[in-house]
Design an enzyme around this catalytic site. Structure first.
Site, PDB file in Angstrom:
ATOM      1  N   LEU A  11      69.069 -27.711 -14.969  1.00 56.91           N
ATOM      2  CA  LEU A  11      69.806 -28.237 -16.170  1.00 56.91           C
ATOM      3  C   LEU A  11      69.469 -27.211 -17.219  1.00 56.91           C
ATOM      4  CD1 LEU A  11      68.715 -31.883 -16.212  1.00 56.91           C
ATOM      5  CD2 LEU A  11      70.641 -30.864 -14.858  1.00 56.91           C
ATOM      6  N   ALA A  12      70.719 -26.726 -17.914  1.00 52.50           N
ATOM      7  CA  ALA A  12      70.577 -25.727 -18.753  1.00 52.50           C
ATOM      8  C   ALA A  12      71.822 -25.794 -19.750  1.00 52.50           C
ATOM      9  CB  ALA A  12      70.696 -24.461 -18.128  1.00 52.50           C
ATOM     10  N   ARG A  18      67.511 -25.820 -32.521  1.00 51.44           N
ATOM     11  CA  ARG A  18      66.379 -25.611 -33.088  1.00 51.44           C
ATOM     12  C   ARG A  18      66.072 -24.210 -32.896  1.00 51.44           C
ATOM     13  NH1 ARG A  18      62.348 -30.157 -30.842  1.00 51.44           N
ATOM     14  NH2 ARG A  18      64.014 -30.325 -29.446  1.00 51.44           N
ATOM     15  N   GLY A  81      73.207 -36.172 -22.579  1.00 54.66           N
ATOM     16  CA  GLY A  81      71.931 -36.297 -22.190  1.00 54.66           C
ATOM     17  C   GLY A  81      71.997 -35.867 -20.608  1.00 54.66           C
ATOM     18  N   GLY A 104      66.216 -25.340 -17.221  1.00 54.50           N
ATOM     19  CA  GLY A 104      66.405 -23.797 -17.662  1.00 54.50           C
ATOM     20  C   GLY A 104      65.434 -23.349 -18.899  1.00 54.50           C
ATOM     21  N   GLU A 154      61.189 -42.280 -22.427  1.00 52.76           N
ATOM     22  CA  GLU A 154      61.469 -41.001 -23.457  1.00 52.76           C
ATOM     23  C   GLU A 154      60.527 -41.313 -24.636  1.00 52.76           C
ATOM     24  OE1 GLU A 154      62.866 -38.150 -22.681  1.00 52.76           O
ATOM     25  OE2 GLU A 154      63.392 -38.674 -20.813  1.00 52.76           O
ATOM     26  N   ASN A 169      55.793 -36.927 -18.271  1.00 52.22           N
ATOM     27  CA  ASN A 169      56.718 -36.365 -17.386  1.00 52.22           C
ATOM     28  C   ASN A 169      57.327 -34.793 -17.667  1.00 52.22           C
ATOM     29  OD1 ASN A 169      59.056 -36.517 -15.645  1.00 52.22           O
ATOM     30  ND2 ASN A 169      60.302 -37.064 -17.480  1.00 52.22           N
ATOM     31  N   TYR A 366      62.712  20.279 -30.248  1.00 54.14           N
ATOM     32  CA  TYR A 366      63.818  19.463 -29.633  1.00 54.14           C
ATOM     33  C   TYR A 366      64.440  20.187 -28.479  1.00 54.14           C
ATOM     34  CZ  TYR A 366      68.134  17.149 -28.489  1.00 54.14           C
ATOM     35  OH  TYR A 366      69.090  16.481 -27.927  1.00 54.14           O
ATOM     36  N   TYR A 387      74.721  20.328 -29.334  1.00 58.82           N
ATOM     37  CA  TYR A 387      76.054  19.652 -29.691  1.00 58.82           C
ATOM     38  C   TYR A 387      76.636  20.119 -30.797  1.00 58.82           C
ATOM     39  CZ  TYR A 387      78.576  15.488 -31.406  1.00 58.82           C
ATOM     40  OH  TYR A 387      79.566  14.531 -31.811  1.00 58.82           O
TER      41      TYR A 387
END
Length: 448
Positions: A11-12, A18, A81, A104, A154, A169, A366, A387
């Site tokens: 589940l992602a 936040r 949900g 996830g 919950e 849980n 260099y 260069y």
């Protein structure tokens, strides 16, 4: 049971508001790897059949960042949900197969705990991963009756009495497709958040007198979820501590573990020593007797036996052979290759350059797009001018060349073996045979 293939549902789909970011929270980095990728990689350590990844938006972004050829992408059109997320795949659930539910945003869960959970399913209809913690905070609570799990409440729905319960849980569970399909159809959104909770299926299982088992994680802090940047920083610290501990136990001497940043994969030999403030990113390979001084940053590089990396050196996508001394304050950039006994000193920058055995570039120089032969000395302040504003050209310096201080080597150019270039010389043409190269003196007459 552990030998049988199982299906995994990740589940992602949460937006992660936040995190205060334009990116989904599960795509933020933990240990230089997306949070979600940690969970996806976990599935490689168990015997999986199919992996369903439920997301809500930004499919192309997810697909470009999270990699696994076995992922089956399922879009949750409306964020209603966790129960609604599982509802998205109810039609493709196989009744006689087991389904492991992962999240996830829980990257610290271990394969040992998951394998333990899978094994516990053998004697039950559903098996949960739960943990008793001193500060449950926002976790859902496990409600038991006479020792048996009755339901999960919950956090937003808990009473004052239920808030005192310390068994929480994790959200991770395993059950059969037959049970999951039956129970998920019964869920509703009659709650404060008006969401469909996957946790409601536990009470349905209890009402049917199904066997509900639970196991605890093998280690602490595995079930930590990441919902904001502070939680991400906490998880980063825990992740780093675990990996650094394993490095130390495998023989790496780390002077200050709390001030060592480990953001990738390290393969190492024996007697490796790492001082404080060092950062390792990507795939880093260290040979035997490698010493790394304070403040160095090493990314996606190979460092051979008995090399000494002095303080505040940066090494990126480079390959270094044996017995080299690098730094302090050196910068080796992409496609730099150093052969044996090369010395690179203070404030030297090198890019796309091969330096052969026993050559030295010790000070303030260099080198770019170059091939440096054996036993070459590059003096302080020397610049390889590769260069011209449009293209980058190559420089070839053959063996035993001595380049004095403050020289400019204008590419494309080739310097023959045993050539000496005097200090302050600008070289614009090929030197095809051993020579002494120097600028003609310019006499300045003073006015009387």
């Amino acid at each position: 049971m552990t030998e049988k293939k199982i299906n995994v549902i990740i589940l992602a789909a949460g937006k992660g508001l936040r995190m205060c970011s334009k990116y989904p929270k599960v795509l933020h980095l933990l240990g230089n790897k997306p949070i979600l990728q940690h969970v996806v990689d976990l599935t490689d350590s168990i015997c999986t059949k199919k992996i369903y990844l439920i997301y809500s938006s930004k499919y192309r972004l997810f697909k470009s960042i999270v990699t696994n050829p076995n992922l089956i992408w399922i879009k949750q059109k409306k964020i209603l949900g966790t129960g609604n997320a599982i509802y998205q795949i109810k039609k493709i659930l196989k009744k006689n197969e087991n389904y492991l539910i992962l999240y996830g945003d829980m990257p610290l869960i271990s394969k040992e705990s998951i394998k333990k959970l899978i094994s516990s399913k053998e004697k039950s209809s559903i098996s949960l991963l739960t943990e008793t913690i001193t500060d449950p905070k926002n976790y859902g609570r496990i409600i038991r009756k006479k020792g048996k799990i009755k339901k999960i409440v919950e956090h937003s729905e808990t009473s004052k009495k239920q808030l005192k319960i310390n068994e929480v849980n994790s959200g991770i569970f395993i059950t059969s497709g037959k049970c999951l399909e039956r129970w998920i159809k019964k869920t509703n959104n009659n709650n404060k958040k008006k969401e469909y909770y996957i946790t409601d299926i536990i009470n349905f299982a209890y009402q049917e007198k199904c066997t509900i088992s639970s196991i605890n994680p093998t280690k602490k802090n595995e079930i930590i979820g990441i919902n904001d940047r502070f939680q991400l920083s906490v998880a980063e610290k825990l992740y780093q501590e675990k990996r650094i501990k394993n490095l130390i136990l495998s023989g790496v001497k780390i002077h200050n573990p709390s001030n060592f940043n480990f953001k990738g994969t390290l393969k190492h030999g024996e007697n490796v020593e790492i001082d404080y403030g060092v950062t390792l990113e990507g795939l880093v390979i260290l040979g035997n007797f490698v010493k790394i001084e304070p403040g160095c940053v090493i990314k996606n590089s190979i460092i051979g036996n008995k090399c000494h990396i002095k303080a505040y050196t940066i090494i990126e996508s480079a390959t270094i052979s044996e017995n080299c001394i690098i730094g302090p304050f050196s910068h080796l950039r992409d496609n730099t290759k150093l052969e044996k006994k090369v010395q690179i000193g203070n404030f030297v920058e090198i890019k796309k350059t091969t330096v052969k055995n026993e050559s030295k570039i010790k000070h303030l120089s260099y080198l770019g797009n170059a091939q440096i032969g054996k036993k070459v000395n590059v003096g302080a302040g020397t610049i390889f001018c590769n260069y011209d504003g449009k293209i980058k050209s190559n420089t070839i310096i053959e063996n035993n060349v001595f380049i004095g201080s403050n020289c400019q080597i204008i590419a494309p150019i080739k310097i023959a073996n045993n050539t000496i270039i005097a200090a302050g010389t600008t070289v614009t043409k090929n030197v095809n045979q051993p020579s002494m190269v120097y600028n003609k003196k310019v006499e300045i007459q003073k006015k009387i």
